[in-house]
Design a protein around this motif. Sequence first.
Motif, PDB file in Angstrom:
ATOM      1  N   GLY A  34      38.004  45.048  33.237  1.00 27.06           N
ATOM      2  CA  GLY A  34      36.860  44.151  33.277  1.00 27.06           C
ATOM      3  C   GLY A  34      36.759  43.415  34.599  1.00 27.06           C
ATOM      4  N   ALA A  35      37.890  42.951  35.109  1.00 26.90           N
ATOM      5  CA  ALA A  35      37.897  42.248  36.397  1.00 26.90           C
ATOM      6  C   ALA A  35      37.491  43.187  37.531  1.00 26.90           C
ATOM      7  CB  ALA A  35      39.283  41.651  36.659  1.00 26.90           C
ATOM      8  N   LEU A  36      38.018  44.409  37.512  1.00 29.40           N
ATOM      9  CA  LEU A  36      37.674  45.366  38.572  1.00 29.40           C
ATOM     10  C   LEU A  36      36.194  45.731  38.533  1.00 29.40           C
ATOM     11  CD1 LEU A  36      40.790  47.733  38.491  1.00 29.40           C
ATOM     12  CD2 LEU A  36      40.291  45.912  40.141  1.00 29.40           C
ATOM     13  N   PHE A  37      35.659  45.956  37.326  1.00 27.20           N
ATOM     14  CA  PHE A  37      34.224  46.251  37.206  1.00 27.20           C
ATOM     15  C   PHE A  37      33.393  45.074  37.723  1.00 27.20           C
ATOM     16  CE2 PHE A  37      34.802  49.736  33.912  1.00 27.20           C
ATOM     17  CZ  PHE A  37      34.230  50.723  34.704  1.00 27.20           C
ATOM     18  N   ALA A  38      33.801  43.852  37.385  1.00 23.98           N
ATOM     19  CA  ALA A  38      33.052  42.672  37.819  1.00 23.98           C
ATOM     20  C   ALA A  38      33.047  42.545  39.337  1.00 23.98           C
ATOM     21  CB  ALA A  38      33.641  41.413  37.172  1.00 23.98           C
ATOM     22  N   VAL A  39      34.181  42.810  39.974  1.00 25.33           N
ATOM     23  CA  VAL A  39      34.254  42.741  41.437  1.00 25.33           C
ATOM     24  C   VAL A  39      33.434  43.872  42.057  1.00 25.33           C
ATOM     25  CG1 VAL A  39      35.804  42.936  43.438  1.00 25.33           C
ATOM     26  CG2 VAL A  39      36.448  41.509  41.472  1.00 25.33           C
ATOM     27  N   GLN A  40      33.487  45.054  41.462  1.00 23.30           N
ATOM     28  CA  GLN A  40      32.695  46.170  41.964  1.00 23.30           C
ATOM     29  C   GLN A  40      31.190  45.867  41.853  1.00 23.30           C
ATOM     30  OE1 GLN A  40      32.336  49.748  39.516  1.00 23.30           O
ATOM     31  NE2 GLN A  40      32.742  50.976  41.345  1.00 23.30           N
ATOM     32  N   ASP A  41      30.793  45.283  40.720  1.00 24.08           N
ATOM     33  CA  ASP A  41      29.377  45.010  40.468  1.00 24.08           C
ATOM     34  C   ASP A  41      28.832  43.869  41.314  1.00 24.08           C
ATOM     35  OD1 ASP A  41      29.444  47.036  38.611  1.00 24.08           O
ATOM     36  OD2 ASP A  41      29.483  45.691  36.871  1.00 24.08           O
ATOM     37  N   ARG A  42      29.700  42.974  41.733  1.00 23.28           N
ATOM     38  CA  ARG A  42      29.260  41.819  42.531  1.00 23.28           C
ATOM     39  C   ARG A  42      30.168  41.673  43.749  1.00 23.28           C
ATOM     40  NH1 ARG A  42      28.157  35.734  40.295  1.00 23.28           N
ATOM     41  NH2 ARG A  42      27.331  34.934  42.250  1.00 23.28           N
ATOM     42  N   PRO A  43      29.879  42.435  44.790  1.00 21.11           N
ATOM     43  CA  PRO A  43      30.705  42.345  46.005  1.00 21.11           C
ATOM     44  C   PRO A  43      30.761  40.909  46.533  1.00 21.11           C
ATOM     45  CG  PRO A  43      29.193  44.202  46.140  1.00 21.11           C
ATOM     46  CD  PRO A  43      28.801  43.404  44.927  1.00 21.11           C
ATOM     47  N   ASP A  44      31.865  40.578  47.149  1.00 25.49           N
ATOM     48  CA  ASP A  44      32.098  39.249  47.725  1.00 25.49           C
ATOM     49  C   ASP A  44      32.158  38.150  46.675  1.00 25.49           C
ATOM     50  OD1 ASP A  44      32.246  40.331  50.286  1.00 25.49           O
ATOM     51  OD2 ASP A  44      30.094  40.105  50.612  1.00 25.49           O
ATOM     52  N   THR A  45      32.542  38.512  45.456  1.00 27.74           N
ATOM     53  CA  THR A  45      32.685  37.497  44.415  1.00 27.74           C
ATOM     54  C   THR A  45      33.934  36.657  44.677  1.00 27.74           C
ATOM     55  OG1 THR A  45      32.537  37.150  42.026  1.00 27.74           O
ATOM     56  CG2 THR A  45      34.039  38.852  42.753  1.00 27.74           C
ATOM     57  N   THR A  46      33.891  35.414  44.262  1.00 34.44           N
ATOM     58  CA  THR A  46      35.057  34.538  44.391  1.00 34.44           C
ATOM     59  C   THR A  46      35.819  34.517  43.077  1.00 34.44           C
ATOM     60  OG1 THR A  46      33.881  32.567  43.619  1.00 34.44           O
ATOM     61  CG2 THR A  46      33.805  33.038  46.010  1.00 34.44           C
ATOM     62  N   GLN A  47      37.015  33.969  43.107  1.00 37.34           N
ATOM     63  CA  GLN A  47      37.794  33.862  41.872  1.00 37.34           C
ATOM     64  C   GLN A  47      37.071  32.978  40.867  1.00 37.34           C
ATOM     65  OE1 GLN A  47      42.307  34.579  43.512  1.00 37.34           O
ATOM     66  NE2 GLN A  47      41.985  32.949  42.098  1.00 37.34           N
ATOM     67  N   ARG A  48      36.430  31.921  41.328  1.00 35.93           N
ATOM     68  CA  ARG A  48      35.697  31.032  40.424  1.00 35.93           C
ATOM     69  C   ARG A  48      34.549  31.793  39.761  1.00 35.93           C
ATOM     70  NH1 ARG A  48      34.547  25.410  42.591  1.00 35.93           N
ATOM     71  NH2 ARG A  48      36.554  25.103  41.600  1.00 35.93           N
ATOM     72  N   GLN A  49      33.807  32.573  40.527  1.00 35.47           N
ATOM     73  CA  GLN A  49      32.712  33.370  39.972  1.00 35.47           C
ATOM     74  C   GLN A  49      33.247  34.404  38.985  1.00 35.47           C
ATOM     75  OE1 GLN A  49      31.267  34.661  43.769  1.00 35.47           O
ATOM     76  NE2 GLN A  49      29.508  33.275  43.726  1.00 35.47           N
ATOM     77  N   LEU A  50      34.382  35.015  39.315  1.00 38.40           N
ATOM     78  CA  LEU A  50      34.988  35.991  38.417  1.00 38.40           C
ATOM     79  C   LEU A  50      35.380  35.331  37.095  1.00 38.40           C
ATOM     80  CD1 LEU A  50      35.981  38.875  37.909  1.00 38.40           C
ATOM     81  CD2 LEU A  50      38.154  38.223  38.996  1.00 38.40           C
ATOM     82  N   ALA A  51      35.926  34.140  37.155  1.00 35.04           N
ATOM     83  CA  ALA A  51      36.297  33.412  35.935  1.00 35.04           C
ATOM     84  C   ALA A  51      35.064  33.186  35.056  1.00 35.04           C
ATOM     85  CB  ALA A  51      36.960  32.082  36.288  1.00 35.04           C
ATOM     86  N   ARG A  52      33.962  32.766  35.658  1.00 32.44           N
ATOM     87  CA  ARG A  52      32.726  32.566  34.886  1.00 32.44           C
ATOM     88  C   ARG A  52      32.229  33.881  34.294  1.00 32.44           C
ATOM     89  NH1 ARG A  52      31.221  28.724  38.901  1.00 32.44           N
ATOM     90  NH2 ARG A  52      30.028  30.311  39.994  1.00 32.44           N
ATOM     91  N   THR A  53      32.249  34.937  35.088  1.00 32.54           N
ATOM     92  CA  THR A  53      31.774  36.243  34.617  1.00 32.54           C
ATOM     93  C   THR A  53      32.591  36.718  33.428  1.00 32.54           C
ATOM     94  OG1 THR A  53      30.992  36.868  36.820  1.00 32.54           O
ATOM     95  CG2 THR A  53      31.439  38.663  35.282  1.00 32.54           C
ATOM     96  N   LEU A  54      33.913  36.550  33.495  1.00 39.11           N
ATOM     97  CA  LEU A  54      34.807  37.027  32.432  1.00 39.11           C
ATOM     98  C   LEU A  54      34.940  36.032  31.279  1.00 39.11           C
ATOM     99  CD1 LEU A  54      37.663  38.576  34.611  1.00 39.11           C
ATOM    100  CD2 LEU A  54      35.726  39.766  33.530  1.00 39.11           C
ATOM    101  N   GLY A  55      34.454  34.807  31.465  1.00 37.38           N
ATOM    102  CA  GLY A  55      34.588  33.797  30.424  1.00 37.38           C
ATOM    103  C   GLY A  55      36.020  33.320  30.263  1.00 37.38           C
ATOM    104  N   LEU A  56      36.753  33.256  31.372  1.00 33.60           N
ATOM    105  CA  LEU A  56      38.154  32.842  31.356  1.00 33.60           C
ATOM    106  C   LEU A  56      38.350  31.576  32.173  1.00 33.60           C
ATOM    107  CD1 LEU A  56      39.831  36.316  32.044  1.00 33.60           C
ATOM    108  CD2 LEU A  56      39.651  35.141  29.844  1.00 33.60           C
ATOM    109  N   ARG A  57      39.462  30.882  31.916  1.00 35.79           N
ATOM    110  CA  ARG A  57      39.826  29.739  32.748  1.00 35.79           C
ATOM    111  C   ARG A  57      40.238  30.248  34.122  1.00 35.79           C
ATOM    112  NH1 ARG A  57      42.847  28.919  28.296  1.00 35.79           N
ATOM    113  NH2 ARG A  57      44.721  29.275  29.503  1.00 35.79           N
ATOM    114  N   GLU A  58      40.027  29.399  35.127  1.00 36.64           N
ATOM    115  CA  GLU A  58      40.381  29.799  36.483  1.00 36.64           C
ATOM    116  C   GLU A  58      41.872  30.115  36.619  1.00 36.64           C
ATOM    117  OE1 GLU A  58      38.603  27.775  39.845  1.00 36.64           O
ATOM    118  OE2 GLU A  58      37.043  27.030  38.496  1.00 36.64           O
TER     119      GLU A  58
END
Length: 139
Positions: A34-58
């Motif tokens: 899920g994390a890899l797909f999210a980074v692939q789908d949104r290049p230049d994503t930050t860890q904070r953005q990834l946390a929001r996308t995945l619905g996880l704590r930072e």
Amino acid sequence: MRLFFLLQRAAHQLRTAADRRCLAAAGITTAQLGALFAVQDRPDTTQRQLARTLGLRESAVTALVARLTRAGLLTRRAHPHDHRAVVLELTGDGAAALRAARPEVDRFNDELRTLLGGQEFLRTATALHRLAHWEPRDP
């Protein structure tokens, strides 16, 4: 409460089966996938953005990204405008892991579509999407 119990049980069953398949096919778990797909789908994503996308704590994403970085599937670099942020990028090995996992993910979804039926699969996916983005009122 019964619906909540059934959702929890179904989520556990599906995650366990999908993890086994993804580990066998690509050497990664569904959380990592899920994390890899999210980074692939949104290049230049930050860890904070990834946390929001995945619905996880930072803090959980920090640990997840550390594992993916150690495995050579992601790289981190300084954000060009925010010195506190880190930008995530998929490596060649990360892209290869996604390619290796994709056929298994497709097979898994096809099995669920067969189990539920095409229309019910779509209705279930829609309902789960709404539940995943629901913000219940505080008591």
